[in-house]
Structure formats: C-alpha cells, structure tokens
Design an enzyme around this catalytic site. Structure first.
Site, short mmCIF file in Angstrom:
data_model
loop_
_atom_site.label_atom_id
_atom_site.label_comp_id
_atom_site.label_asym_id
_atom_site.label_seq_id
_atom_site.Cartn_x
_atom_site.Cartn_y
_atom_site.Cartn_z
N ARG A 50 0.84 -1.20 0.00
CA ARG A 50 0.00 0.00 0.00
C ARG A 50 0.88 1.25 0.00
O ARG A 50 1.80 1.36 0.80
CB ARG A 50 -0.91 0.02 1.24
CG ARG A 50 -1.93 -1.13 1.28
CD ARG A 50 -2.99 -0.96 0.21
NE ARG A 50 -4.00 -2.00 0.26
CZ ARG A 50 -3.97 -3.09 -0.51
NH1 ARG A 50 -2.97 -3.28 -1.37
NH2 ARG A 50 -4.94 -3.99 -0.42
N ARG A 77 -5.14 27.68 -4.20
CA ARG A 77 -4.73 26.29 -4.02
C ARG A 77 -4.46 25.70 -5.40
O ARG A 77 -5.39 25.45 -6.18
CB ARG A 77 -5.81 25.49 -3.29
CG ARG A 77 -6.05 25.94 -1.86
CD ARG A 77 -4.82 25.78 -1.00
NE ARG A 77 -5.09 26.05 0.42
CZ ARG A 77 -4.16 26.02 1.35
NH1 ARG A 77 -2.89 25.76 1.02
NH2 ARG A 77 -4.46 26.27 2.61
N ALA A 89 -5.37 28.05 8.87
CA ALA A 89 -4.87 26.69 9.10
C ALA A 89 -3.40 26.63 8.73
O ALA A 89 -2.88 27.51 8.03
CB ALA A 89 -5.67 25.68 8.27
N LEU A 91 0.35 23.74 8.70
CA LEU A 91 1.00 22.46 8.96
C LEU A 91 1.63 22.42 10.35
O LEU A 91 2.05 23.45 10.89
CB LEU A 91 2.11 22.22 7.93
CG LEU A 91 1.67 22.05 6.47
CD1 LEU A 91 2.89 22.12 5.56
CD2 LEU A 91 0.93 20.73 6.29
N GLU A 106 -0.86 30.27 13.66
CA GLU A 106 -1.48 30.38 12.35
C GLU A 106 -2.56 31.46 12.33
O GLU A 106 -2.70 32.19 11.35
CB GLU A 106 -2.08 29.03 11.95
CG GLU A 106 -1.06 27.95 11.64
CD GLU A 106 -0.19 28.26 10.44
OE1 GLU A 106 -0.59 29.11 9.60
OE2 GLU A 106 0.90 27.67 10.33
N GLU A 110 -1.98 34.37 9.66
CA GLU A 110 -2.85 34.41 8.48
C GLU A 110 -3.99 35.42 8.59
O GLU A 110 -4.47 35.91 7.56
CB GLU A 110 -3.43 33.02 8.21
CG GLU A 110 -2.39 32.00 7.80
CD GLU A 110 -2.98 30.75 7.20
OE1 GLU A 110 -2.24 30.01 6.54
OE2 GLU A 110 -4.19 30.50 7.38
N PRO A 128 -8.33 8.78 4.89
CA PRO A 128 -7.67 7.57 5.38
C PRO A 128 -7.30 6.57 4.30
O PRO A 128 -6.50 5.67 4.55
CB PRO A 128 -8.71 6.98 6.35
CG PRO A 128 -9.55 8.13 6.76
CD PRO A 128 -9.63 9.01 5.55
N GLY A 129 -7.85 6.72 3.09
CA GLY A 129 -7.52 5.78 2.03
C GLY A 129 -6.12 5.94 1.47
O GLY A 129 -5.59 5.01 0.85
N GLU A 133 -2.61 11.89 7.30
CA GLU A 133 -2.79 13.26 7.76
C GLU A 133 -3.99 13.36 8.70
O GLU A 133 -5.08 12.87 8.41
CB GLU A 133 -3.02 14.21 6.58
CG GLU A 133 -3.25 15.66 7.03
CD GLU A 133 -3.65 16.57 5.88
OE1 GLU A 133 -3.49 17.79 6.04
OE2 GLU A 133 -4.13 16.07 4.85
N GLU A 158 0.14 33.26 0.41
CA GLU A 158 -0.45 33.98 1.53
C GLU A 158 -0.35 35.50 1.41
O GLU A 158 -0.98 36.22 2.18
CB GLU A 158 0.21 33.53 2.84
CG GLU A 158 -0.04 32.06 3.16
CD GLU A 158 0.60 31.66 4.47
OE1 GLU A 158 1.37 32.46 5.03
OE2 GLU A 158 0.33 30.54 4.94
#
Length: 226
Positions: A50, A77, A89, A91, A106, A110, A128-129, A133, A158
């Site tokens: 996987r 994006r 938001a 990381l 953040e 931001e 989840p596939g 994250e 930004e």
C-alpha cells in the site's frame, strides 16, 4: 431481518486504532513537506503493498467574534486551481510544537488575530484511504487584533490574502449550497454550527492530548524502520 446483538447497541460507535504489522517499508518520494511511502502490510491472511502519503498533520481555527461571525481568508490552491475561502490553518511542521501553539501562531500569521479563549472543536483524518494526515480544529473566541508592528510578513500564496467576516449561518448555507470546498473549512463550519445548537457544552480542553495523531506518528516511525 439481520439479528442485532443488544450489547452492540449499548456500545458507543468509535473507530478502533489497530495497526497491521508492516513487514517492509520504502520511501518512494521525499517531498518538501510530505513523503510517499510504500508499505508491505501483513493483513493476517496475506501481505499486501500500500502506498501512502506520510503527512506531519495540521491545525485549523474557526475564530468567532461576539456576533458569531467567523473569519475567512481567500487563498490560491494550485492542485484544485481555485482561490478558496478557508478558515486559518497550517502544517504541524515545527518540531515538537504543541498543536495549540501552532493554531495560535497560524491565526496570528494568516488573519492578524489573537484570541483569549481556546477549545478543541474536533479531530479528523482527512483521507484515510491514502494519507495519515490528521487535523485538529480549534474554536477561538475573545478575538482581538494583532498589533500592527507585530504582524507577520506573508509570502507566496499567503501574500495579499483577502479577509472576510461571515456569519456562522451564512457560512453554513454556503457549505450546503456547494459554494465552499476546502475540507477543514467545511467540517469546521458544520461542526461549529452544530456545537452552537448544543450550547457549546461538549467542547474539549484546548490542551487535550491528541491521541490519534501521536499514535499515527509512532506507527509511521516504526514503519520507517521496518
């Protein structure tokens, strides 16, 4: 009709953390933020391969003012080629930085905002596939501006981001009408709206341990040494 075990009805529904044994692991791509890893996973009856995106995780903030308006920022994006309206938001890419401190950073960087009151709204796994994250969404209230001389200098996507205050009801309607697409923004808005209907009584402490993310990071570390 299927037979229902009455004991199962009494058990709260919850995901179960039950990692399968990784017998081999190889980094296929090493990126700027996340890597792509190929794991050989023992499912008990067979070993399968996987691929997954190994991600450090992230935080998001739904910041509400006294009129139940939330702050949204518009950011480009590139994968979706959209300028999306999003809640602040970022990381979790600063080593050992607590999630709450990352969320506070953040919001300041931001949206040029501080908040006096913080709580955990919810945690979720983004997809989840194919990735490990996880995102923790915080609710921030008691909003006040960051002093002009302390404001963060933004670069890249930004830079020059539009900022807009929107009522929670209007934001919910935008989500349900399909006008907003960013997943943590969609989830944050719907969760905040639902939580308001419950009188905010089920909010969790802002510094509550984030068990899922820690377990996933530990599992990723073990896989990397397989």
């Amino acid at each position: 009709m299927a037979c229902v075990n009455p004991n199962e009805i009494m058990t709260p529904i919850a995901d179960e953390f039950a990692p399968a044994r990784v017998v081999a692991s190889e980094t296929m791509y090493e990126g700027l933020v996340w890597d792509v890893r190929r794991d050989s996973v023992d499912l008990g009856h067979e070993v399968v391969q996987r691929d997954l995106v190994d991600h450090p995780g992230a935080v998001a903030v739904i910041a509400l003012d006294e009129e139940d308006r939330l702050v949204l920022i518009q950011q480009y994006r590139h994968p979706t080629r959209m300028r999306e309206w999003e809640v602040p938001a970022g990381l979790l890419d600063v080593p050992d930085e607590p999630a709450l401190l990352a969320a506070q950073r953040e919001l300041a960087e931001e949206a040029d905002l501080h908040a006096d009151s913080w709580a955990v709204l919810l945690d979720y796994a983004t997809s989840p596939g194919f990735t490990n994250e996880t995102i923790r969404i915080f609710l921030a209230r008691g909003i006040r501006p960051v002093p002009e001389e302390e404001r963060h200098e933004r670069t890249g996507e930004e830079r020059d981001m539009p900022v807009r205050w929107v009522s929670l009801d209007e934001a919910r309607d935008a989500v349900l009408a399909g006008r907003l697409h960013n997943p943590h923004t969609v989830i944050a808005i719907l969760a905040a709206h639902a939580m308001r209907e419950r009188g905010w009584r089920d909010l969790r402490p802002a510094d509550e341990p984030w068990a899922l993310r820690q377990a996933l990071r530990d599992a990723a570390s073990r896989a990397g040494s397989a």
